[in-house]
Design an enzyme around this catalytic site. Structure first.
Site, short mmCIF file in Angstrom:
data_model
loop_
_atom_site.label_atom_id
_atom_site.label_comp_id
_atom_site.label_asym_id
_atom_site.label_seq_id
_atom_site.Cartn_x
_atom_site.Cartn_y
_atom_site.Cartn_z
N ASP A 1 0.82 -1.20 0.00
CA ASP A 1 0.00 0.00 0.00
C ASP A 1 0.86 1.26 0.00
O ASP A 1 2.08 1.21 0.26
CB ASP A 1 -0.93 -0.01 1.22
CG ASP A 1 -2.30 0.60 0.92
OD1 ASP A 1 -2.40 1.42 -0.01
OD2 ASP A 1 -3.26 0.26 1.63
N ASP B 1 -10.31 1.74 -3.77
CA ASP B 1 -10.77 1.40 -2.42
C ASP B 1 -12.29 1.30 -2.36
O ASP B 1 -12.84 0.89 -1.33
CB ASP B 1 -10.30 2.47 -1.42
CG ASP B 1 -8.89 2.22 -0.92
OD1 ASP B 1 -8.34 1.13 -1.19
OD2 ASP B 1 -8.33 3.11 -0.26
#
Length: 735
Positions: free
Chosen positions: A459, A533
């Site tokens: 990430d 997301d």
């Protein structure tokens, strides 16, 4: 000019061509000397004879109040050629030596690549490589070397790749976006001036265009001639299309891209070289689907492209967030195994003091408070179920509240005047610091080895603001040294490369608060991207459609989220969520331990369908119908031999018209006959009607609805009157 010394140099592949005219062959050189670009686009019938004819056939007129002779658009356009637009190369030595005259130019073509080398009296050596692959994708690599003995370094301000566009390319498509709404298309007319998409985010960005496309007015997925560019780089970058009143030599406009360098970011001492990121160009005569087909096939031909079936993923984030309780995770894995999950990924919260997002980032050691026996009990349980194991990291970021920052504050990338503003309570770790790099590599690699980690979700949750290196004087004071995004990006690539070298079977996902690091630079080193997301399937319909312009489906993470999406608070049927998740690398991100037996049965059928269809969905050509109503989408995957296809038909919102009418299924062979079957494993839609179309009931049988390909392609099948956020999957086979 004699037949033994043809004037043009060209490369061709898969119907695309690049043709240049070396200056020594008689091109109007102005003050330059680099090869002139005669043509980039569709290959011409007649081969070398046609390309040689371009030399005289396309010489531009000379207007008033202009240069006294026709001038060339070279492979590296600049003022010395007569080009008044954005320069392909820019640099200086302490403010001097801005003008460059290229000499000692060589231009050779071999193995579908044109290699150009040149030097300059100002102490530069240039190398350009334009290479076409088997699928007609053109990759441009450029480098410049400081060959001067001057004590002043060479400051490189830009080294861009640029190619010409014809007059008929008069419309521009690019993409924008934000967190949870990446890849939103926007169109404009190509007028005079520069249409520039510049990113200074230090990562690719949620708003990155992926492809900047110029084409014939009204081009679509299935129609129109189009030209596109992509900068394969995960740091600051730019894409642009530029049109000046006087044109671009023989052409009308230029298309280009490259790294966006800050002042003083690349300073070359004598003998040092700057290699610009690869810039990818692609042309197609069959609309955006033609671009995607070339790009997807090109990516699939890479040696490192994932070759085994993409496993069905269960990610824990939206299931448990930071509540990483062992018994809860075991139950989640058990339920995943029951429904057909193949990879279990433990997300954030397993390390250091990471009980929330304000602390612990950077401390890549298993939390003894949460995991007194280490991760072993969970690993053993997951592996005992026969599942692969994935683990979340955010290696480039730190919290101030972390052991790492307390022990090594000098590893934080910041200016002399103090920390940058926080973003998700994070600062940036300086990967160019040898100590930081080595510790990070050692800790990640150690965990991969100790626990047999199969997969890393990597990430990156903030933009890079004020990313500068500082140096420490003997008296302890800090002074700003130089901008660091370029060096940080290279260090990120080096870290991935080193980790893959140690663990060749390890797979890595590029996630950056969703889809903020999606580019061909990072995809050279990773196995998939996290598309967004946002797990809201209705939002995903558009996000995935436009991400797939560049990225093939098997590299796009696409998960079934909970019924009510956490990012939009919208509630959607399970069928529609399953349907949209089929359009990428499928998985789940949901606490499925709370599912009903009916939901678990549906998910089990869905994972079985994934295993059946993924050989097709992850190898075939993507096709997208051009429809007059944006509320309806038809997205298909067609096998190379056109013997089988799968189509997702999705009603996003309501339309003005009650009945849509027949909708074509693009990409099939009109000369063949097909059996069309509905696949209820992907969910069947809710409709608002009295009766289904006639074909619907037959398509639910094992034999399917048999119909000529010419009807499916040229006319199509009527769509039921669907409610919003409803759709269905068609399995189409040649009979």
């Amino acid at each position: 000019m004699t037949p033994s010394a043809p004037p043009t140099v060209f490369i061709e592949s898969a119907g695309s061509a690049l043709v240049v005219l070396p200056a020594s062959a008689g091109a109007p050189t102005g003050a330059g000397g680099l090869p002139e670009v005669l043509h980039w686009g569709a290959a011409l019938e007649g081969g070398s004879a046609a390309y040689d004819a371009l030399v005289d056939a396309t010489v531009a007129p000379v207007p008033h109040s202009a240069l006294d002779a026709a001038w060339p658009l070279t492979l590296l356009p600049g003022e010395g050629d007569g080009w008044s637009g954005t320069p392909a190369y820019a640099g200086h030595r302490a403010g001097a030596a801005g003008a460059v005259r290229w000499t000692d130019v060589t231009c050779e073509a071999a193995d579908r690549a044109i290699v150009t080398r040149a030097s300059s009296t100002s102490g530069l050596r240039l190398e350009l490589r334009h290479a076409l692959d088997d699928h007609g994708v053109l990759r441009v690599d450029a480098s410049v070397t400081n060959t001067s003995d001057d004590v002043e370094p060479l400051d490189v301000a830009a080294l861009r790749a640029m190619l010409p566009l014809p007059a008929r390319a008069d419309e521009v498509l690019d993409l924008t976006g934000r967190w949870c709404r990446e890849r939103s298309p926007q169109r404009s007319r190509l007028d005079h001036g520069t249409h520039l998409r510049a990113s200074r985010r230090g990562r690719t960005g949620h708003d990155a265009t992926l492809l900047l496309v110029a084409g014939e007015a009204g081009f679509g997925f299935r129609r129109g001639e189009v030209w596109a560019v992509h900068t394969a780089w995960s740091g600051n970058h730019e894409h642009f299309v530029e049109s000046l009143p006087e044109g671009a030599g023989r052409h009308t406009a230029v298309l280009g891209g490259g790294e966006l360098l800050a002042a003083g970011e690349v300073r070359l001492a004598a003998g040092e070289t700057y290699a610009a990121p690869t810039v990818v160009f692609v042309h197609a005569t069959e609309g955006l689907d033609g671009l995607s087909r070339r790009l997807h096939r090109s990516l699939r031909a890479r040696p490192g492209h994932p070759s085994r079936p993409r496993p069905v993923v269960l990610n824990t984030w939206e299931a448990v967030y930071f509540d990483t309780d062992l018994s809860r995770l075991k139950a989640l894995a058990d339920t995943g195994k029951r429904i057909g999950v193949e990879r279990f990924v433990l997300d954030d919260g397993w390390f250091g003091g990471r009980r929330h997002d304000r602390a612990g980032l950077g401390d890549w050691v298993v939390s003894e408070a949460v995991w007194p026996e280490g991760l072993g009990p969970l690993v053993d349980h997951v592996k005992g179920l026969g599942l692969e194991l994935g683990l979340w990291f955010e290696p480039e970021m730190v919290n101030d509240d972390s052991d790492l920052v307390r022990e090594h504050p000098e590893w934080v990338l910041q200016p002399a005047d103090g920390r940058p503003r926080e973003w998700r309570h994070q600062q940036l770790l300086d990967l160019t610091h040898p100590g930081a790099f080595d510790q990070l590599l050692g800790r990640i690699s150690g965990l991969v080895e100790r626990y047999g980690i199969d997969y890393i979700k990597w990430d990156h949750n903030r933009d890079l603001h004020e990313a500068v290196h500082t140096t420490v004087r003997p008296d302890g004071s800090r002074v700003v040294d130089a901008p660091a995004v370029h060096a940080q990006t290279l260090a990120f690539y080096a870290l991935l490369d080193a980790l893959r070298a140690r663990h060749p079977r390890l797979e890595i996902e590029s996630c950056a608060s969703g889809g903020a690091r999606v580019d061909l630079g990072v995809l050279q080193r990773t196995d998939r991207i996290w598309t967004s997301d946002c797990n809201d399937a209705l939002e995903r319909a558009s996000i995935q459609r436009w991400t797939s312009l560049l990225v093939p489906p098997e590299l796009m993470g696409s998960h079934i989220g909970p019924a009510t999406a956490h990012t939009t608070h919208r509630t959607l049927d399970l069928g529609f969520r399953m349907l949209m998740a089929l359009q990428g690398h499928p998985g789940l991100e949901w606490d499925i331990t709370g599912c009903t037996e009916e939901e678990l049965a549906a998910l089990t059928a869905w994972t079985g369908l994934v295993r059946e269809l993924r050989p097709l969905l992850h190898s075939g050509d993507l096709v997208r119908a051009d429809l007059p109503d944006d509320a309806l989408q038809v997205t298909g995957t067609v096998a190379a031999d056109r013997g089988r296809a799968a189509y997702v038909v999705a009603r996003l919102v309501t339309s003005r018209d009650v009945v849509t009418g027949p909708v074509p299924l693009p990409g099939l062979d009109p000369a063949r006959t097909y059996a069309v079957r509905l696949r209820p494993e992907a969910g069947l839609p809710a409709s608002v009607q009295t009766a289904d179309p006639l074909w619907w009931e037959r398509a639910l049988t094992d034999d399917g609805f048999v119909v000529p390909g010419s009807v499916l392609v040229g006319v199509g099948l009527p769509v039921p009157v669907l409610g919003p956020a409803q759709g269905y999957l068609l399995d189409v086979r040649a009979s």
